[in-house]
Enzyme design. Structure first.
Site, PDB file in Angstrom:
ATOM      1  N   CYS A  62      34.733  44.339  29.356  1.00 53.34           N
ATOM      2  CA  CYS A  62      35.597  44.319  28.154  1.00 53.34           C
ATOM      3  C   CYS A  62      35.827  42.891  27.684  1.00 53.34           C
ATOM      4  CB  CYS A  62      36.974  44.897  28.462  1.00 53.34           C
ATOM      5  SG  CYS A  62      36.978  46.591  28.988  1.00 53.34           S
ATOM      6  N   ALA A  88      52.905  45.767  27.417  1.00 54.92           N
ATOM      7  CA  ALA A  88      53.839  46.515  26.575  1.00 54.92           C
ATOM      8  C   ALA A  88      53.488  48.002  26.496  1.00 54.92           C
ATOM      9  CB  ALA A  88      53.877  45.906  25.175  1.00 54.92           C
ATOM     10  N   GLY A  89      52.408  48.402  27.158  1.00 57.98           N
ATOM     11  CA  GLY A  89      52.059  49.835  27.180  1.00 57.98           C
ATOM     12  C   GLY A  89      51.689  50.372  25.813  1.00 57.98           C
ATOM     13  N   LEU A  90      50.868  49.628  25.092  1.00 56.30           N
ATOM     14  CA  LEU A  90      50.643  49.963  23.676  1.00 56.30           C
ATOM     15  C   LEU A  90      49.454  50.897  23.421  1.00 56.30           C
ATOM     16  CD1 LEU A  90      51.208  46.361  22.214  1.00 56.30           C
ATOM     17  CD2 LEU A  90      52.815  48.270  22.236  1.00 56.30           C
ATOM     18  N   GLU A 119      35.371  50.192  17.021  1.00 55.72           N
ATOM     19  CA  GLU A 119      35.866  49.383  18.145  1.00 55.72           C
ATOM     20  C   GLU A 119      34.784  48.445  18.664  1.00 55.72           C
ATOM     21  OE1 GLU A 119      39.130  50.101  19.999  1.00 55.72           O
ATOM     22  OE2 GLU A 119      39.808  51.162  18.221  1.00 55.72           O
ATOM     23  N   HIS A 127      36.836  53.925  25.708  1.00 54.91           N
ATOM     24  CA  HIS A 127      35.625  53.346  25.120  1.00 54.91           C
ATOM     25  C   HIS A 127      34.447  53.760  25.997  1.00 54.91           C
ATOM     26  CE1 HIS A 127      38.339  49.884  23.530  1.00 54.91           C
ATOM     27  NE2 HIS A 127      37.973  50.622  22.491  1.00 54.91           N
TER      28      HIS A 127
HETATM   29  O1  SUG Z   1      42.207  48.375  23.497  1.00 48.54           O
HETATM   30  N1  SUG Z   1      44.235  47.335  26.167  1.00 48.54           N
HETATM   31  C1  SUG Z   1      42.925  47.329  25.515  1.00 48.54           C
HETATM   32  C2  SUG Z   1      41.813  47.311  26.525  1.00 48.54           C
HETATM   33  C3  SUG Z   1      40.471  47.121  25.884  1.00 48.54           C
HETATM   34  C4  SUG Z   1      39.346  47.273  26.814  1.00 48.54           C
HETATM   35  N2  SUG Z   1      38.117  47.098  26.136  1.00 48.54           N
HETATM   36  C5  SUG Z   1      36.947  47.733  26.402  1.00 48.54           C
HETATM   37  N3  SUG Z   1      36.905  48.804  27.119  1.00 48.54           N
HETATM   38  N4  SUG Z   1      35.899  47.273  25.857  1.00 48.54           N
HETATM   39  C6  SUG Z   1      42.785  48.521  24.582  1.00 48.54           C
HETATM   40  O2  SUG Z   1      43.222  49.626  24.948  1.00 48.54           O
HETATM   41  C7  SUG Z   1      46.666  47.190  26.207  1.00 48.54           C
HETATM   42  C8  SUG Z   1      47.748  46.355  25.561  1.00 48.54           C
HETATM   43  C9  SUG Z   1      49.124  46.710  26.034  1.00 48.54           C
HETATM   44  O3  SUG Z   1      49.363  47.848  26.424  1.00 48.54           O
HETATM   45  O4  SUG Z   1      49.991  45.838  25.988  1.00 48.54           O
HETATM   46  C10 SUG Z   1      45.329  47.084  25.445  1.00 48.54           C
HETATM   47  O5  SUG Z   1      45.320  46.792  24.283  1.00 48.54           O
END
Ligand code: SUG
Length: 419
Positions: free
Chosen positions: A348, A19-21, A163, A231
């Site tokens: 992750c 969903a590009g959130l 986080e 992160h």
């Molecule tokens: O929080 N992606 C996660 C990826 C997390 C990666 N975690 C670590 N680096 N530890 C975030 O950005 C994308 C969801 C979306 O776009 O639908 C998302 O939440």
């Protein structure tokens, strides 16, 4: 007592979608609107776990969360049928798969009361992740319910963004010896938000009763966040006495390295220079979002995304490293492409806990047989594909709910986790 490192992976949930959130997470933005494949995604995650078990590592599991998160929608005065599309997508998010963001963990050797402390991450910077913590906390309280061995803490209050382990590194001569805990925070990220705030990092260190002489607070470089390192674990990873890092990960690397050498004289810093691998190539390949692990024979290995192979500068550098005499001796590429397309690599997907497995609720530990059983449930129930427009489809929602209920029932967790 056998204290060892256990990797708890988040099983990729049936609502996994693009969903590009996540602003600042380049993969999430790039793939916004793409069709996701939840079944393939979960099977990729299971294969990664299986591979690690075969390497002789201990493996745990966190369950996906109940989606859509109706309680959160109710607090917003709406429900899944009536929510605005971006709120609906947030309520359907499967992002709890990235267990490195579940909590920060300080093993018993580092804390004043001799217990392992875990603080659930509040994830307040991103709306779709801000409602993860209640269900994560519920699982942590079950898995680590033995209060003689563990202390599980509620989240740091908003607005201080936390986080979890994605911005925390622990270095020690051996996992079961006292460590130096490094909290990495952001102050500015150019156009992107800094998701880990120093106030939260300091609060976690106090709550975990860490020794200030063995606790470092280190600023992430603005350049790294601006290049897409939302992160720290996208530009650095540590294991026992080794720090594997990009040259431009930290705002003041000289001061950090000096403080680290002072706190842990045996530390080995493996730095990848920007002249060999640019920040952009590091983030594209997710070279540092690898699991750096100690194998049973004492050698260290990198479990890294197969994408690292496709960026020549990265793969050349890795091959040279392995040919040399450094502490990292093996490379194990794994295919977690479905997760990678949302910015989540092998590191992750896991939360590291150094503890005695006997103290942990066995329902959260897995072996190959249990992974086979979970794999069969995934094959039978997880949706094959989801397009963002499907998120309002009542049949899809019913299927996602049924997938979750079947899994939780199979793991004998329904009595404890039912929403
Ligand atoms: O929080 N992606 C996660 C990826 C997390 C990666 N975690 C670590 N680096 N530890 C975030 O950005 C994308 C969801 C979306 O776009 O639908 C998302 O939440």
């Amino acid at each position: 007592m056998t204290v060892r490192e256990i990797n708890f992976d988040g099983l990729i949930g049936p609502s996994h979608n693009y969903a590009g959130l996540s602003l600042g997470n380049l993969a999430s933005s790039r793939n916004a609107g793409a069709i996701s494949h939840p079944r393939a995604a979960a099977l990729q995650g299971i294969e990664k776990m299986r591979g690690n078990i075969r390497l002789g590592l201990a493996q745990g599991l966190f369950l996906p969360q109940w989606r859509p998160d109706g309680s959160w929608l109710a607090m917003l005065g709406t429900d899944i049928a009536n929510a605005d599309p971006h709120i609906r997508a947030a309520a359907m998010s499967a992002s709890s798969m990235w267990a490195a963001n579940a909590a920060t963990v300080s093993p018993a050797t580092d804390t004043a009361d001799g217990r392992t402390h875990l603080t659930v991450a509040n994830l307040v910077t991103m709306a779709h992740r801000s409602h993860e913590w209640p269900q994560t906390l519920m699982q942590l309280r079950l898995a680590f319910s033995d209060t003689r061995a563990f202390a599980v803490h509620p989240p740091i209050p908003a607005p201080f963004g936390d986080e979890g382990a994605a911005n925390h590194m622990r270095l020690s001569e051996r996992h079961d010896l006292p460590g130096v805990e490094v909290f990495v925070y952001g102050q500015s990220g150019g156009p992107f938000p800094a998701r880990q705030h120093i106030e939260a990092s300091k609060a976690v260190a106090r709550i975990h009763e860490l020794d200030p002489a063995r606790t470092l607070f280190v600023q992430q470089s603005e350049a790294a966040i601006a290049a897409g390192a939302f992160h720290n674990d996208v530009v650095a990873v540590a294991n026992e006495r080794v720090l594997f890092t990009h040259e431009q990960a930290f705002a003041d690397k000289d001061a950090f390295y000096a403080a680290l050498r002072h706190a842990l004289p045996g530390v080995e810093i493996v730095e990848v220079p920007a002249s060999a691998v640019s920040l952009s190539d590091a983030i594209r390949s997710y070279l540092f979002n690898a699991q750096l692990v100690t194998l049973p024979d004492g050698a260290m290995a990198l479990i890294l995304p197969s994408e690292a192979r496709t960026v020549p500068a990265v793969w050349n550098w890795l091959e040279q490293m392995i040919a040399g005499n450094g502490p990292i001796r093996q490379l194990h590429p794994v295919d977690v492409r479905q997760s990678m397309a949302n910015g989540g690599g092998p590191a992750c997907l896991r939360l590291r806990v150094v503890a005695d497995p006997k103290d942990i609720d066995p329902r959260f530990l897995v072996d190959e047989t249990k992974l086979d059983e979970i794999g069969r449930i995934v094959e039978a129930y997880w949706p094959e594909a989801i397009a963002p427009d499907d998120l309002a489809d009542t049949r899809l929602i019913a299927r996602i709910e049924q997938s979750w209920l079947t899994l939780v029932d199979h793991l004998r967790l329904s009595g404890d986790l039912l929403p």
